[in-house]
Write a protein that holds these residues in place. Structure first.
Motif, PDB file in Angstrom:
ATOM      1  N   ARG A   1       3.536 -10.683   0.287  1.00 31.82           N
ATOM      2  CA  ARG A   1       2.964  -9.376  -0.018  1.00 31.82           C
ATOM      3  C   ARG A   1       1.457  -9.430   0.223  1.00 31.82           C
ATOM      4  N   TRP A   2       0.987  -8.441   0.962  1.00 30.69           N
ATOM      5  CA  TRP A   2      -0.424  -8.304   1.287  1.00 30.69           C
ATOM      6  C   TRP A   2      -0.953  -7.051   0.611  1.00 30.69           C
ATOM      7  N   PHE A   3      -2.236  -7.039   0.343  1.00 30.91           N
ATOM      8  CA  PHE A   3      -2.899  -5.881  -0.237  1.00 30.91           C
ATOM      9  C   PHE A   3      -4.026  -5.444   0.681  1.00 30.91           C
ATOM     10  N   MET A   4      -4.289  -4.159   0.682  1.00 27.19           N
ATOM     11  CA  MET A   4      -5.418  -3.637   1.434  1.00 27.19           C
ATOM     12  C   MET A   4      -6.176  -2.677   0.530  1.00 27.19           C
ATOM     13  N   SER A   5      -7.458  -2.926   0.390  1.00 25.90           N
ATOM     14  CA  SER A   5      -8.308  -1.957  -0.299  1.00 25.90           C
ATOM     15  C   SER A   5      -9.023  -1.153   0.777  1.00 25.90           C
ATOM     16  N   PHE A   6      -9.344   0.082   0.458  1.00 26.97           N
ATOM     17  CA  PHE A   6     -10.103   0.928   1.380  1.00 26.97           C
ATOM     18  C   PHE A   6     -10.848   1.978   0.573  1.00 26.97           C
ATOM     19  N   VAL A   7     -11.855   2.530   1.176  1.00 26.10           N
ATOM     20  CA  VAL A   7     -12.683   3.547   0.540  1.00 26.10           C
ATOM     21  C   VAL A   7     -12.220   4.911   1.032  1.00 26.10           C
ATOM     22  N   GLY A   8     -12.113   5.862   0.109  1.00 27.32           N
ATOM     23  CA  GLY A   8     -11.773   7.236   0.457  1.00 27.32           C
ATOM     24  C   GLY A   8     -12.925   8.158   0.089  1.00 27.32           C
ATOM     25  N   PHE A   9     -13.227   9.102   0.974  1.00 28.45           N
ATOM     26  CA  PHE A   9     -14.293  10.070   0.737  1.00 28.45           C
ATOM     27  C   PHE A   9     -13.669  11.458   0.635  1.00 28.45           C
ATOM     28  N   ASP A  10     -14.038  12.198  -0.406  1.00 33.46           N
ATOM     29  CA  ASP A  10     -13.455  13.520  -0.633  1.00 33.46           C
ATOM     30  C   ASP A  10     -14.438  14.669  -0.421  1.00 33.46           C
ATOM     31  N   GLY A  11     -15.586  14.384   0.169  1.00 35.75           N
ATOM     32  CA  GLY A  11     -16.597  15.418   0.375  1.00 35.75           C
ATOM     33  C   GLY A  11     -17.668  15.398  -0.700  1.00 35.75           C
ATOM     34  N   ASN A  12     -17.375  14.763  -1.826  1.00 30.83           N
ATOM     35  CA  ASN A  12     -18.341  14.674  -2.925  1.00 30.83           C
ATOM     36  C   ASN A  12     -18.806  13.249  -3.182  1.00 30.83           C
ATOM     37  N   GLY A  13     -17.933  12.285  -2.997  1.00 32.65           N
ATOM     38  CA  GLY A  13     -18.264  10.895  -3.289  1.00 32.65           C
ATOM     39  C   GLY A  13     -17.179   9.970  -2.805  1.00 32.65           C
ATOM     40  N   TYR A  14     -17.299   8.720  -3.184  1.00 31.66           N
ATOM     41  CA  TYR A  14     -16.420   7.666  -2.700  1.00 31.66           C
ATOM     42  C   TYR A  14     -15.626   7.048  -3.842  1.00 31.66           C
ATOM     43  N   GLN A  15     -14.369   6.690  -3.526  1.00 32.98           N
ATOM     44  CA  GLN A  15     -13.503   6.020  -4.474  1.00 32.98           C
ATOM     45  C   GLN A  15     -12.745   4.931  -3.713  1.00 32.98           C
ATOM     46  N   SER A  16     -12.340   3.892  -4.409  1.00 33.86           N
ATOM     47  CA  SER A  16     -11.595   2.811  -3.769  1.00 33.86           C
ATOM     48  C   SER A  16     -10.119   2.897  -4.139  1.00 33.86           C
ATOM     49  N   PHE A  17      -9.278   2.584  -3.159  1.00 31.66           N
ATOM     50  CA  PHE A  17      -7.830   2.607  -3.329  1.00 31.66           C
ATOM     51  C   PHE A  17      -7.242   1.279  -2.888  1.00 31.66           C
ATOM     52  N   VAL A  18      -6.015   1.003  -3.333  1.00 34.77           N
ATOM     53  CA  VAL A  18      -5.289  -0.206  -2.949  1.00 34.77           C
ATOM     54  C   VAL A  18      -3.882   0.199  -2.534  1.00 34.77           C
ATOM     55  N   VAL A  19      -3.385  -0.428  -1.469  1.00 40.43           N
ATOM     56  CA  VAL A  19      -1.995  -0.278  -1.031  1.00 40.43           C
ATOM     57  C   VAL A  19      -1.438  -1.679  -0.803  1.00 40.43           C
ATOM     58  N   GLN A  20      -0.130  -1.794  -0.642  1.00 42.35           N
ATOM     59  CA  GLN A  20       0.458  -3.113  -0.406  1.00 42.35           C
ATOM     60  C   GLN A  20       1.469  -3.055   0.731  1.00 42.35           C
ATOM     61  N   SER A  21       1.734  -4.231   1.317  1.00 43.74           N
ATOM     62  CA  SER A  21       2.628  -4.322   2.462  1.00 43.74           C
ATOM     63  C   SER A  21       3.303  -5.683   2.503  1.00 43.74           C
ATOM     64  N   ASN A  22       4.479  -5.722   3.097  1.00 38.43           N
ATOM     65  CA  ASN A  22       5.169  -6.986   3.356  1.00 38.43           C
ATOM     66  C   ASN A  22       5.081  -7.386   4.820  1.00 38.43           C
ATOM     67  N   ASN A  23       4.574  -6.466   5.671  1.00 35.95           N
ATOM     68  CA  ASN A  23       4.547  -6.753   7.105  1.00 35.95           C
ATOM     69  C   ASN A  23       3.208  -6.439   7.775  1.00 35.95           C
ATOM     70  N   LEU A  24       2.196  -6.059   7.026  1.00 37.12           N
ATOM     71  CA  LEU A  24       0.856  -5.741   7.526  1.00 37.12           C
ATOM     72  C   LEU A  24       0.810  -4.510   8.431  1.00 37.12           C
ATOM     73  N   VAL A  25       1.883  -3.739   8.437  1.00 37.59           N
ATOM     74  CA  VAL A  25       1.918  -2.503   9.229  1.00 37.59           C
ATOM     75  C   VAL A  25       2.233  -1.314   8.341  1.00 37.59           C
ATOM     76  N   ASP A  26       3.265  -1.438   7.533  1.00 45.36           N
ATOM     77  CA  ASP A  26       3.681  -0.357   6.640  1.00 45.36           C
ATOM     78  C   ASP A  26       3.094  -0.600   5.255  1.00 45.36           C
ATOM     79  N   TRP A  27       2.285   0.336   4.796  1.00 44.47           N
ATOM     80  CA  TRP A  27       1.580   0.186   3.526  1.00 44.47           C
ATOM     81  C   TRP A  27       2.119   1.183   2.517  1.00 44.47           C
ATOM     82  N   THR A  28       2.422   0.706   1.317  1.00 39.82           N
ATOM     83  CA  THR A  28       3.053   1.542   0.301  1.00 39.82           C
ATOM     84  C   THR A  28       2.304   1.445  -1.025  1.00 39.82           C
ATOM     85  N   GLU A  29       2.785   2.208  -1.985  1.00 41.67           N
ATOM     86  CA  GLU A  29       2.276   2.226  -3.358  1.00 41.67           C
ATOM     87  C   GLU A  29       0.765   2.429  -3.436  1.00 41.67           C
TER      88      GLU A  29
END
Length: 127
Positions: free
Chosen positions: A78-106
């Protein structure tokens, strides 16, 4: 070591005086060789506008960072990816997970907005 040797010889060659200050095409071909014939996935791994329940207003993403949690049996595939999301007002960090590094869930929020008046009121990011 070959890569470093090639890069150094390119830098050394680029620093040698030359009348028109151009880089010879043979040097460019030598430098770029290790980057040729890569396989590029036909779609973005994380979309600019990810569909995250409760965060539908995210309109841009950036700084994807992939990692694993060491020494945890359940995460070996299981791999995790964090990324930053911008909504027009500011930035927030999110996390998703994957078993194959292509399809990211949760998708889930890692760091959101701070309380009104706090230093991180405009958003918090991981990365």
């Amino acid at each position: 070591t070959k890569c470093y040797t090639n890069e150094w010889s390119i830098v050394k060659t680029m620093n040698e005086p030359n009348e028109d200050h151009t880089i010879d095409s043979a040097i460019i071909k030598q430098w770029s060789q290790s980057f040729r014939e890569w396989f590029y996935f036909p779609r973005n791994v994380i979309e600019a506008k990810p569909k995250i329940k409760g965060f539908e207003n995210i309109r841009m993403t950036d700084v994807p960072t992939i990692y694993q949690i060491p020494d945890e049996d359940a995460t070996r595939d299981r791999w995790f990816m964090s990324f930053v999301g911008f909504d027009g007002n500011g930035y927030q960090s999110f996390v998703v997970q994957s078993n194959n590094l292509v399809d990211w869930t949760e998708p889930r929020l890692a760091f959101g907005y701070g309380k009104n008046g706090d230093f991180d009121f405009g958003g918090r990011v991981l990365g």
